[in-house]
Design a protein around this motif. Sequence first.
Motif, PDB file in Angstrom:
ATOM      1  N   PHE A   1      -3.797   8.826  -1.332  1.00 27.21           N
ATOM      2  CA  PHE A   1      -4.585   7.611  -1.557  1.00 27.21           C
ATOM      3  C   PHE A   1      -5.724   7.887  -2.541  1.00 27.21           C
ATOM      4  O   PHE A   1      -5.928   7.132  -3.499  1.00 27.21           O
ATOM      5  CB  PHE A   1      -5.131   7.095  -0.219  1.00 27.21           C
TER       6      PHE A   1
ATOM      7  N   ASN B   1     -10.564   9.357   6.533  1.00 26.23           N
ATOM      8  CA  ASN B   1      -9.153   9.563   6.861  1.00 26.23           C
ATOM      9  C   ASN B   1      -9.022   9.952   8.328  1.00 26.23           C
ATOM     10  O   ASN B   1      -9.784  10.773   8.840  1.00 26.23           O
ATOM     11  CB  ASN B   1      -8.548  10.655   5.984  1.00 26.23           C
TER      12      ASN B   1
ATOM     13  N   ALA C   1      -6.626   7.308   4.779  1.00 27.41           N
ATOM     14  CA  ALA C   1      -7.257   7.599   3.488  1.00 27.41           C
ATOM     15  C   ALA C   1      -6.867   9.016   3.082  1.00 27.41           C
ATOM     16  O   ALA C   1      -7.717   9.875   2.836  1.00 27.41           O
ATOM     17  CB  ALA C   1      -8.776   7.442   3.569  1.00 27.41           C
TER      18      ALA C   1
ATOM     19  N   ASP D   1       0.849  -1.196   0.000  1.00 26.07           N
ATOM     20  CA  ASP D   1       0.000   0.000   0.000  1.00 26.07           C
ATOM     21  C   ASP D   1       0.881   1.240   0.000  1.00 26.07           C
ATOM     22  O   ASP D   1       2.112   1.147   0.022  1.00 26.07           O
ATOM     23  CB  ASP D   1      -1.035  -0.001   1.132  1.00 26.07           C
ATOM     24  N   LEU D   2       0.255   2.411  -0.010  1.00 26.47           N
ATOM     25  CA  LEU D   2       0.997   3.663  -0.173  1.00 26.47           C
ATOM     26  C   LEU D   2       1.938   3.954   0.987  1.00 26.47           C
ATOM     27  O   LEU D   2       2.952   4.642   0.808  1.00 26.47           O
ATOM     28  CB  LEU D   2       0.019   4.828  -0.348  1.00 26.47           C
ATOM     29  N   ASP D   3       1.636   3.456   2.172  1.00 31.63           N
ATOM     30  CA  ASP D   3       2.508   3.693   3.311  1.00 31.63           C
ATOM     31  C   ASP D   3       3.905   3.139   3.066  1.00 31.63           C
ATOM     32  O   ASP D   3       4.885   3.648   3.599  1.00 31.63           O
ATOM     33  CB  ASP D   3       1.917   3.044   4.565  1.00 31.63           C
TER      34      ASP D   3
ATOM     35  N   ASN E   1      -1.507   6.277   5.750  1.00 30.86           N
ATOM     36  CA  ASN E   1      -1.926   6.999   4.555  1.00 30.86           C
ATOM     37  C   ASN E   1      -2.923   6.193   3.731  1.00 30.86           C
ATOM     38  O   ASN E   1      -3.662   6.725   2.926  1.00 30.86           O
ATOM     39  CB  ASN E   1      -0.704   7.291   3.672  1.00 30.86           C
ATOM     40  N   ASP E   2      -2.931   4.894   3.926  1.00 31.02           N
ATOM     41  CA  ASP E   2      -3.694   3.936   3.129  1.00 31.02           C
ATOM     42  C   ASP E   2      -4.243   2.885   4.096  1.00 31.02           C
ATOM     43  O   ASP E   2      -3.897   2.877   5.284  1.00 31.02           O
ATOM     44  CB  ASP E   2      -2.752   3.306   2.087  1.00 31.02           C
TER      45      ASP E   2
ATOM     46  N   HIS F   1      -4.304   8.304  -6.008  1.00 31.39           N
ATOM     47  CA  HIS F   1      -3.795   7.054  -6.574  1.00 31.39           C
ATOM     48  C   HIS F   1      -4.918   6.221  -7.189  1.00 31.39           C
ATOM     49  O   HIS F   1      -4.740   5.604  -8.244  1.00 31.39           O
ATOM     50  CB  HIS F   1      -3.077   6.253  -5.496  1.00 31.39           C
ATOM     51  N   TYR F   2      -6.067   6.207  -6.525  1.00 31.46           N
ATOM     52  CA  TYR F   2      -7.181   5.388  -7.004  1.00 31.46           C
ATOM     53  C   TYR F   2      -8.254   6.213  -7.724  1.00 31.46           C
ATOM     54  O   TYR F   2      -9.334   5.698  -8.019  1.00 31.46           O
ATOM     55  CB  TYR F   2      -7.806   4.627  -5.836  1.00 31.46           C
TER      56      TYR F   2
END
Length: 378
Positions: free
Chosen positions: A312, A325, A308, A187-189, A288-289, A315-316
């Motif tokens: 994030f 979040n 969130a 994931d983004l983290d 972050n995700d 990205h999506y």
Amino acid sequence: MKVLLVGEFSRLHNSLKEGLQELGHEVTIVGHQDGFKNYPVDFPLRKKWDSGILKKIKIAVHTLSKFDISSYLTYCQFQKNYQNFMHYDVVQLINENSFYCQYFYEKKILQFLFKNNKKVFLLSCGYDYLNVKYCFENPNYKSVIQAYLWNRISAKSFANVLKFRTPSFKKLHDYIYTNTAGIIATDLDYHIPLHGNKKYLGLIPNPINSNKIEFEPLEIHGEIVIFHGINKANYYKKANDYFEKALDQIAVKYKSKVSIITTRDVPYNTYINSYNKAHILLDQGYANDQGYNALEAMAKGKVVFTGAEIAFAKHYNLTSRVAVNTIADVDYLVHELSFLIENPDEIIAIGKRARAFVEKEHDYIAIANKYLETWTKY
């Protein structure tokens, strides 16, 4: 393809295994099965001498001789079944300390895996040398390291993170980094700290088997149910201290409008069913995700307080919230919870979007295919 997945602490590898098996591949998981989560493992390892009087003896022996009994016993368990860990097309490590051993025995196990299998890949889905290094060097980056820097977590409680800053784990990182085909973030983290690294192969989202997770559209006829599941070992790392203070205020502010459920250290199967009646689930505040627990709750259609961030959503390509979040701030949490309690239609809408998001971006078979493409390419 014959695949060995090493380590399991979130059900990530179990879901990946299910996806790969659906596609006709042979998959085995080896790893520790200790603790209250108790995820399925084909070849379970036990971390012995890790509690009670035996742990005290172990610590005394280590203090005097630097010999770690638990690491040695894990190595012995691996050696006993070594024939089951050979001749795989792909081996994937859950992180840089998949066997929870100290440097000497962790390296001995890894040497065997590198020597006796075709390719080895490394996941970045938790603490590791590069992630921890990045977070300490960038203290404004949203991560659990912030809680430590703010003195919310003691060095003793943070030992499983701080160990990645020690010379022995730097040596272990260098050894793994040299011998693996590449690193995959989940994931983004973990993606952001690896961006630009020559060994980094890209982000492949967590696989979720939604077929095993029943979705029930949220309905609100009386109290709004808020669920808070606590793992005491990660209490401060997940911002549970902030969640509990916010819930205290919510309980007073809304009284008969809300019902709050709190669990502590329950087994995985109990945990995932404990929040079936909940509308809102509180997950974590330093991300972050979404991690695995959050995604499973989202698949059930819950409104999840988790990572969130704007990155994030970008990205999506999201234009509406699929989760709330979360930051480590009591006033912020009270504000967000209050908004949902006073706007129940938004709870229902987010819940529906959450399930649709998981089905679209985290489908376990689609994710398994992405792993196969990456493993084959590199």
